[in-house]
Design a protein around this motif. Structure first.
Motif, short mmCIF file in Angstrom:
data_model
loop_
_atom_site.label_atom_id
_atom_site.label_comp_id
_atom_site.label_asym_id
_atom_site.label_seq_id
_atom_site.Cartn_x
_atom_site.Cartn_y
_atom_site.Cartn_z
N MET A 311 9.48 7.73 -20.89
CA MET A 311 10.86 8.17 -21.12
C MET A 311 11.84 7.00 -21.23
N LYS A 312 11.38 5.79 -20.85
CA LYS A 312 12.19 4.57 -20.96
C LYS A 312 13.54 4.73 -20.27
N SER A 313 13.47 5.29 -19.06
CA SER A 313 14.70 5.53 -18.32
C SER A 313 14.48 5.23 -16.85
N VAL A 314 15.39 4.43 -16.28
CA VAL A 314 15.31 4.14 -14.85
C VAL A 314 15.71 5.36 -14.04
N ALA A 315 16.44 6.28 -14.65
CA ALA A 315 16.93 7.46 -13.93
C ALA A 315 15.78 8.34 -13.44
N ILE A 316 14.66 8.31 -14.19
CA ILE A 316 13.52 9.15 -13.81
C ILE A 316 12.68 8.50 -12.71
N ALA A 317 12.92 7.20 -12.45
CA ALA A 317 12.09 6.44 -11.51
C ALA A 317 12.07 7.04 -10.11
N PRO A 318 13.22 7.38 -9.50
CA PRO A 318 13.16 7.94 -8.13
C PRO A 318 12.33 9.21 -8.05
N VAL A 319 12.50 10.11 -9.04
CA VAL A 319 11.75 11.37 -9.03
C VAL A 319 10.27 11.09 -9.26
N ILE A 321 8.53 8.30 -8.71
CA ILE A 321 7.92 7.61 -7.56
C ILE A 321 7.75 8.56 -6.39
N LEU A 322 8.75 9.41 -6.13
CA LEU A 322 8.67 10.35 -5.02
C LEU A 322 7.53 11.35 -5.23
N MET A 323 7.42 11.89 -6.44
CA MET A 323 6.35 12.86 -6.72
C MET A 323 4.98 12.17 -6.66
N GLY A 324 4.92 10.93 -7.18
CA GLY A 324 3.65 10.20 -7.11
C GLY A 324 3.25 9.90 -5.68
N LEU A 325 4.24 9.58 -4.85
CA LEU A 325 3.96 9.30 -3.44
C LEU A 325 3.50 10.56 -2.71
N MET A 326 4.08 11.70 -3.06
CA MET A 326 3.65 12.97 -2.47
C MET A 326 2.21 13.30 -2.87
N MET A 327 1.89 13.04 -4.14
CA MET A 327 0.52 13.27 -4.59
C MET A 327 -0.46 12.32 -3.90
N PHE A 328 -0.01 11.09 -3.65
CA PHE A 328 -0.86 10.14 -2.94
C PHE A 328 -1.16 10.63 -1.53
N MET A 329 -0.15 11.15 -0.84
CA MET A 329 -0.37 11.70 0.50
C MET A 329 -1.34 12.89 0.45
N LEU A 330 -1.20 13.71 -0.61
CA LEU A 330 -2.13 14.83 -0.77
C LEU A 330 -3.55 14.34 -1.03
N GLU A 331 -3.67 13.24 -1.77
CA GLU A 331 -4.98 12.67 -2.06
C GLU A 331 -5.66 12.14 -0.80
N LEU A 332 -4.86 11.70 0.18
CA LEU A 332 -5.46 11.29 1.46
C LEU A 332 -6.17 12.46 2.12
N LEU A 333 -5.57 13.65 2.01
CA LEU A 333 -6.22 14.86 2.52
C LEU A 333 -7.43 15.23 1.68
#
Length: 359
Positions: A311-319, A321-333
């Motif tokens: 999307m070439k937008s920094v605005a999407i970065a927080p969302v 990264i947050l969703m990716g981090l949540m998926m990472f925590m789920l992957e630990l389970l």
């Protein structure tokens, strides 16, 4: 709470920087479009080198920091061993004796001196391939997990062999897991009398899959691999379960497969065919379930981070990264859950095979 915030901050930084470097490594120039599929496949595929990090230096040149791995090839009776750094990330042709080798899309081909790759009408590579017994990134990761397993269990065994005392440190961490595998998986599915016979296999496969699942979460950090997302590895694990199950099968087990009692003969013939097919669908399900779940988790996380560059937008970065981090925590389970499911189903299949019918 402060430590949790620090851990989350470190994860966010590592996620972001590694993906940026990974995205940058897949661009030949500034004008080239970011290809998320190429980046994702690069992270989950096996390679002949252990990638650490890629970056662009002050002069605008791409710099790849990697750990070279041994290349072991056999071609026409010629045995060659050298390090993967000789290929210079696929840019150089390696001459050994009178044979030239080229690394092309992480596969090694026999070429001429200029490294030409030939294609057929269907764009398939026609170059000959040597027998490749190289230590790839996945193989190196497997060796690492084996060393971790040996260290864990030998350390715990030594403490059990010494003067009995209250479990401490590593022993206190392993003991509940060992008892869980023994009581809630092996004994529950196989029976107390016969469970001990299969405990070494079940214990090994549980910790082997769990540790490699955790290591497999490191593709987003330097040096990661995707061993349990490799279908060759899951196929071999499932094949071991298949062999143990069927070689341990009792007379009653085979009787219920090929000539089940109390059933009319025409139905027996039909059910025997279905049961015979079931012998192979069980390990097939084990193989696909583990591979698909682990690989899918990696793809989802990397896809979420790729949104920033697509999307070439920094605005999407927080969302993102947050969703990716949540998926990472789920992957630990998921890492421990898939180890549990594979071990549980293996114990279930073995329990069905060794069960003695009561008359």
């Amino acid at each position: 709470m402060r430590h949790i915030k620090q851990v989350i901050l470190v994860l966010v930084v590592l996620f972001s920087t590694q993906l940026i470097y990974g995205a940058d490594a897949h661009k030949d120039d500034a004008s080239e479009e970011f290809d998320p599929m190429e980046m994702i496949m690069h992270h989950i595929a096996d390679t002949h080198e252990w990638h650490v990090i890629s970056y662009t230096n002050g002069e605008g040149h791409k710099v790849n920091i990697t750990l070279p791995l041994p290349i072991i090839l056999i071609y026409q009776g010629q045995f060659n061993v050298f390090m993967s750094s000789a290929f210079d990330h696929g840019h150089k042709v390696v001459k050994k004796g009178d044979v030239y080798y080229k690394l092309y899309h992480e596969k090694i081909y026999v070429t001429d001196a200029d490294g030409t790759i030939h294609y057929d009408d269907h764009h398939n590579v026609k170059n000959a391939k040597p027998w490749d017994f190289s230590i790839t990134r996945n193989v190196g990761s497997m060796f690492l997990s084996v060393l971790l397993l040996l260290w864990l269990f030998i350390s715990a065994a030594r403490k059990y062999g010494s003067t009995p005392s209250t479990p401490k440190g590593l022993q206190s961490f392993l003991e509940p897991l060992i008892l869980f595998v023994r009581d809630d998986i092996a004994v529950a599915q196989i029976g107390k009398e016969k469970a001990g016979r299969f405990m070494p296999f079940l214990m090994t496969v549980f910790f082997f899959i769990w540790i490699n699942n955790l290591i497999g979460l490191i593709p987003f950090f330097p040096g990661g691999s995707n061993l349990t997302g490799n279908i060759s590895v899951t196929m071999l694990l499932a094949m071991i379960t298949f062999l143990i199950t069927n070689f341990s099968g009792t007379k009653s087990y085979w009787g219920h497969i090929f000539w089940m009692p109390g059933v009319p003969v025409p139905i027996r013939i039909l059910l025997s065919f279905i049961e015979f097919i079931g012998l192979f669908t069980k390990p097939f399900a084990l193989m696909i379930r583990l591979m698909a779940n682990i690989t899918a988790g990696h793809i989802i996380i990397l896809s979420l981070f790729s949104l920033i560059f697509v999307m070439k937008s920094v605005a999407i970065a927080p969302v993102s990264i947050l969703m990716g981090l949540m998926m990472f925590m789920l992957e630990l389970l998921v890492a421990v859950l898939q180890a549990y499911i594979f071990t549980l189903l293996s114990a279930l299949f073995i329990g069905m095979a060794v069960h003695e019918e009561e008359h």
